[in-house]
Scaffold this active site. Structure first.
Site, short mmCIF file in Angstrom:
data_model
loop_
_atom_site.label_atom_id
_atom_site.label_comp_id
_atom_site.label_asym_id
_atom_site.label_seq_id
_atom_site.Cartn_x
_atom_site.Cartn_y
_atom_site.Cartn_z
N HIS A 1 0.81 -1.22 0.00
CA HIS A 1 0.00 0.00 0.00
C HIS A 1 0.84 1.27 0.00
O HIS A 1 0.33 2.35 -0.26
CB HIS A 1 -0.94 -0.01 1.21
N ASP B 1 3.37 9.56 -0.75
CA ASP B 1 2.21 8.79 -0.30
C ASP B 1 1.93 7.72 -1.34
O ASP B 1 1.97 8.00 -2.54
CB ASP B 1 0.99 9.73 -0.18
#
Ligand code: ADQ
Length: 452
Positions: free
Chosen positions: A148, A356
């Site tokens: 992720h 991110d």
């Protein structure tokens, strides 16, 4: 999953956070088993149970595991290293050993519950050794792994003391998924560089066994967010929030876990400088910063909290008035409805991470704006920037660039704002979390699956 105390006693509840939010609908749809940490610390895990259509198989972590495996190796070594080392990673040998032990415990648990020939989908950076450990115990399984967070370039990954073991761990999977194409490329190149493995396209040859790497950008349950945002109770709450803020012309919102990768400080600084330059003023513009408590025992996070709260204090000291703060700072967790109301109340959403993997908040904001108003300021270093091209993109490392993007978003004409929002919404409707899960599982060669 979290165990919480309510009026009806101790109960299980879905925990907040990107991963659970994203996977819940997929698991419920496929009647899967979730093998995961139950929260809390003990030698024994709670008994398996069912929750909201999912079978939960808890794995225990002791307080020593929490300190070494979770807060140490996962969140003070791997997390910063994979996020461009924006904070210096800490390497400790005893953390590494704990990471091995806990990964083995998860591999054992998955090996016990998975049916013959089942598909096991392993999630995230805390479990990178599990694919190989599981393959060793259960060669009959189909194994997928999804990361992720970003996967770093070779020269950064090479800092990791047990780098080859981590890489071999990941290569135990049949399919290794990343948020971004560049991350998948970093991975296949690393396999050649570190282990001398051959690859063709995105397929690595691991002793005659093909391991595929690919990009599968994660998303959100778009329909659910649209429904929530259209709910009259949420709409009323959004109006109430604006009224409580003093009905300003511009509400600027940030919603993040309190994490140094999210660029909260630089966002506050940009806001302060615009107030000080006279380009924005209070009470016409106010900022709401929700900073969800996160990893509070890790030192990097304690330092960050002090810095952010000092900056908030400084801005309010210089630019606030009695009863009218410039920044409303909320160090709290919220319900999904309250978050949706905040999204609906915000004219400008600021998502400015230094790095991110994806950033689901950016996608949630876009999906919540069914009125097609509002503007999104988005860092080029968020995975979401690849898809949300009509946002106001900025380089978070450049303070002037952030200020400029924020001003453009504040002053954008309504028809232009609507045009941008509509295009992004159209993209998200066809690229929701279901699409993400299906494309990953199809690539793994599983049309109808048991997800663990
Ligand atoms: P996170 O770093 O946790 O996720 P993000 O993708 O923004 O970041 O997801 C956060 C989630 O938590 C969102 O769904 C948001 O609504 C929720 N949330 C945030 N603040 C909250 C609050 N105060 N109360 C309740 N809920 C709150 C990691 C990676 C990301 C990647 C996701 C999913 O770091 O890059 O997008 O996993 O893969």
């Amino acid at each position: 999953m979290d165990e919480v105390t309510t009026d009806e006693g101790r109960q299980w509840r879905r925990s907040p956070g990107g991963l659970v939010t994203a996977l819940h609908p997929v698991l419920a749809e496929h009647k899967g088993t979730w093998v995961g940490w139950a929260g809390g610390t003990s030698e024994e895990a709670p008994e398996p149970f069912d929750l909201e259509g999912i079978h939960i198989h808890p794995v225990p972590l002791t307080s020593l595991d929490l300190e070494r495996y979770y807060e140490g190796m996962s969140n003070a070594t791997i997390w910063p290293l994979y996020h461009d080392a924006v904070e210096t990673p800490v390497f400790k040998r005893r953390w590494r050993e704990s990471y091995r032990q806990v990964n083995a415990r998860f591999a054992e648990a998955a090996a016990d519950v998975a049916a013959e020939g089942a598909t096991v989908w392993i999630q995230d950076y805390q479990l990178q050794l599990v694919p190989a450990m599981l393959r060793e115990r259960r060669p009959d399984l189909k194994i997928g792994f999804f990361l992720h967070i970003p996967f770093p370039p070779i020269e950064l990954f090479m800092q990791m003391p047990f780098r080859a073991e981590i890489l071999r761990g990941l290569l135990g999977a049949d399919l290794v998924g990343f948020q971004q194409r560049l991350a998948a490329q970093n991975f296949v190149r690393l396999a050649r560089h570190l282990l001398g493995l051959r690859y063709e396209g995105q397929v690595i040859d691991v002793d005659g066994r093909p391991v595929k790497a690919g990009a599968f950008p994660i998303s959100i349950d778009v329909a659910e967010m649209e429904r929530m945002a259209a709910d009259p109770a949420v709409q009323n709450r959004a109006k109430q929030i604006r009224a409580e803020l003093g009905d300003p012309r511009t509400v600027i919102l940030g919603v993040d876990r309190l994490d140094y990768t999210k660029g909260i400080e630089l966002r506050l600084k940009a806001f302060r400088e615009l107030l000080s330059d006279g380009k924005l003023s209070v009470p016409e513009a106010v900022m709401v910063q929700v900073a969800t408590p996160s990893r509070e025992r890790v030192e990097h996070y304690q330092t960050l909290r002090v810095k952010v709260e000092r900056e908030v204090g400084r801005i309010n000291g210089e630019f606030g008035r009695v009863g009218v703060p410039a920044v409303h700072y909320l160090h709290q967790s919220y319900s999904r409805n309250e978050l949706a109301a905040l999204y609906c109340a915000a004219d400008v959403m600021m998502v400015t991470p230094l790095r991110d993997g994806m950033n689901l908040v950016a996608k949630e904001y876009v999906a919540a704006r069914a009125d097609t108003g509002g503007a999104l300021v988005l860092s080029e270093f968020a995975g979401a920037a690849t898809e949300l091209r009509q946002s106001f993109l900025c380089n978070p490392h450049d303070p002037d660039g952030v200020k400029e993007a924020l001003l453009r978003a504040v002053h954008v004409e309504h028809p232009e704002a609507r045009r941008r929002m509509r295009l992004m919404q159209r993209h998200l409707r066809t690229h929701d979390v279901g699409h993400w899960a299906r494309s990953f599982l199809n690539e793994l060669g599983v049309p109808d699956v048991e997800v663990a």
